[in-house]
Design an enzyme around this catalytic site. Sequence first.
Site, PDB file in Angstrom:
ATOM      1  N   GLU A  68       5.066  16.717   1.130  1.00 15.79           N
ATOM      2  CA  GLU A  68       4.393  16.568  -0.174  1.00 15.79           C
ATOM      3  C   GLU A  68       3.359  15.444  -0.119  1.00 15.79           C
ATOM      4  O   GLU A  68       2.256  15.578  -0.662  1.00 15.79           O
ATOM      5  CB  GLU A  68       5.404  16.268  -1.281  1.00 15.79           C
ATOM      6  CG  GLU A  68       5.992  17.473  -1.942  1.00 15.79           C
ATOM      7  CD  GLU A  68       5.008  18.294  -2.761  1.00 15.79           C
ATOM      8  OE1 GLU A  68       3.851  17.879  -2.997  1.00 15.79           O
ATOM      9  OE2 GLU A  68       5.409  19.383  -3.169  1.00 15.79           O
ATOM     10  N   SER A  71      -0.336  23.125   1.597  1.00 17.56           N
ATOM     11  CA  SER A  71       0.667  23.575   0.640  1.00 17.56           C
ATOM     12  C   SER A  71       1.722  24.451   1.316  1.00 17.56           C
ATOM     13  O   SER A  71       2.914  24.380   0.981  1.00 17.56           O
ATOM     14  CB  SER A  71      -0.024  24.343  -0.488  1.00 17.56           C
ATOM     15  OG  SER A  71       0.907  24.774  -1.436  1.00 17.56           O
ATOM     16  N   TYR A  94       0.830  -1.208   0.000  1.00 19.80           N
ATOM     17  CA  TYR A  94       0.000   0.000   0.000  1.00 19.80           C
ATOM     18  C   TYR A  94       0.865   1.258   0.000  1.00 19.80           C
ATOM     19  O   TYR A  94       0.541   2.245  -0.675  1.00 19.80           O
ATOM     20  CB  TYR A  94      -0.943   0.020   1.201  1.00 19.80           C
ATOM     21  CG  TYR A  94      -1.952  -1.100   1.202  1.00 19.80           C
ATOM     22  CD1 TYR A  94      -2.590  -1.502   0.033  1.00 19.80           C
ATOM     23  CD2 TYR A  94      -2.275  -1.771   2.377  1.00 19.80           C
ATOM     24  CE1 TYR A  94      -3.522  -2.528   0.030  1.00 19.80           C
ATOM     25  CE2 TYR A  94      -3.203  -2.808   2.390  1.00 19.80           C
ATOM     26  CZ  TYR A  94      -3.822  -3.179   1.210  1.00 19.80           C
ATOM     27  OH  TYR A  94      -4.733  -4.186   1.217  1.00 19.80           O
ATOM     28  N   LYS A  99      -6.445  23.339   1.881  1.00 18.29           N
ATOM     29  CA  LYS A  99      -5.450  23.008   0.855  1.00 18.29           C
ATOM     30  C   LYS A  99      -4.274  23.987   0.885  1.00 18.29           C
ATOM     31  O   LYS A  99      -3.115  23.584   0.740  1.00 18.29           O
ATOM     32  CB  LYS A  99      -6.086  23.002  -0.532  1.00 18.29           C
ATOM     33  CG  LYS A  99      -6.995  21.822  -0.780  1.00 18.29           C
ATOM     34  CD  LYS A  99      -7.544  21.896  -2.191  1.00 18.29           C
ATOM     35  CE  LYS A  99      -8.332  20.677  -2.569  1.00 18.29           C
ATOM     36  NZ  LYS A  99      -8.726  20.683  -3.987  1.00 18.29           N
ATOM     37  N   ASP A 100      -4.572  25.266   1.084  1.00 20.73           N
ATOM     38  CA  ASP A 100      -3.512  26.270   1.148  1.00 20.73           C
ATOM     39  C   ASP A 100      -2.591  26.027   2.346  1.00 20.73           C
ATOM     40  O   ASP A 100      -1.369  26.191   2.241  1.00 20.73           O
ATOM     41  CB  ASP A 100      -4.102  27.678   1.239  1.00 20.73           C
ATOM     42  CG  ASP A 100      -4.786  28.120  -0.039  1.00 20.73           C
ATOM     43  OD1 ASP A 100      -4.599  27.458  -1.087  1.00 20.73           O
ATOM     44  OD2 ASP A 100      -5.518  29.133   0.010  1.00 20.73           O
ATOM     45  N   GLU A 110      -5.236  16.995  -0.002  1.00 20.45           N
ATOM     46  CA  GLU A 110      -5.951  17.486  -1.188  1.00 20.45           C
ATOM     47  C   GLU A 110      -6.974  16.469  -1.680  1.00 20.45           C
ATOM     48  O   GLU A 110      -8.104  16.835  -2.014  1.00 20.45           O
ATOM     49  CB  GLU A 110      -4.966  17.823  -2.302  1.00 20.45           C
ATOM     50  CG  GLU A 110      -4.199  19.098  -2.068  1.00 20.45           C
ATOM     51  CD  GLU A 110      -3.243  19.423  -3.205  1.00 20.45           C
ATOM     52  OE1 GLU A 110      -3.076  18.599  -4.132  1.00 20.45           O
ATOM     53  OE2 GLU A 110      -2.670  20.530  -3.163  1.00 20.45           O
TER      54      GLU A 110
END
Length: 114
Positions: free
Chosen positions: A63, A92, A10, A88-89, A70
């Site tokens: 990452e 990031s 996985y 999401k921001d 996301e």
Amino acid sequence: MSKFFKGFQYAWQGLNYAFSTQINFRFHAFAAALIALCGFVADLSGAEWLWILLSVSLVIVCELFNTAIEVLVDIVSPGYSREAGIVKDLASAAVLISAIFAFITAIIIFIPKI
């Protein structure tokens, strides 16, 4: 024991997904390979390698978490949502901060060797 080994499968699937779908992940993977090559050429000390490995690992992990967040946000909030965008921001931004740390670490280690 088979469940234990299935977990590795996985994990590889997750890495494959990130590499095949995320351009930023590919960029960071390429940068990691390039910095490793530079490290071998510069003959880094053990301590310097530890800092480089920590920095690279931190960026890659951020990452992967960013990608997971996301995907999850897209599932939970398929339409436009200001709050989903903020989530999401923020994810990031974690990648950005880790990449800045890695860049500064590389500068501190490699500039004296040039």
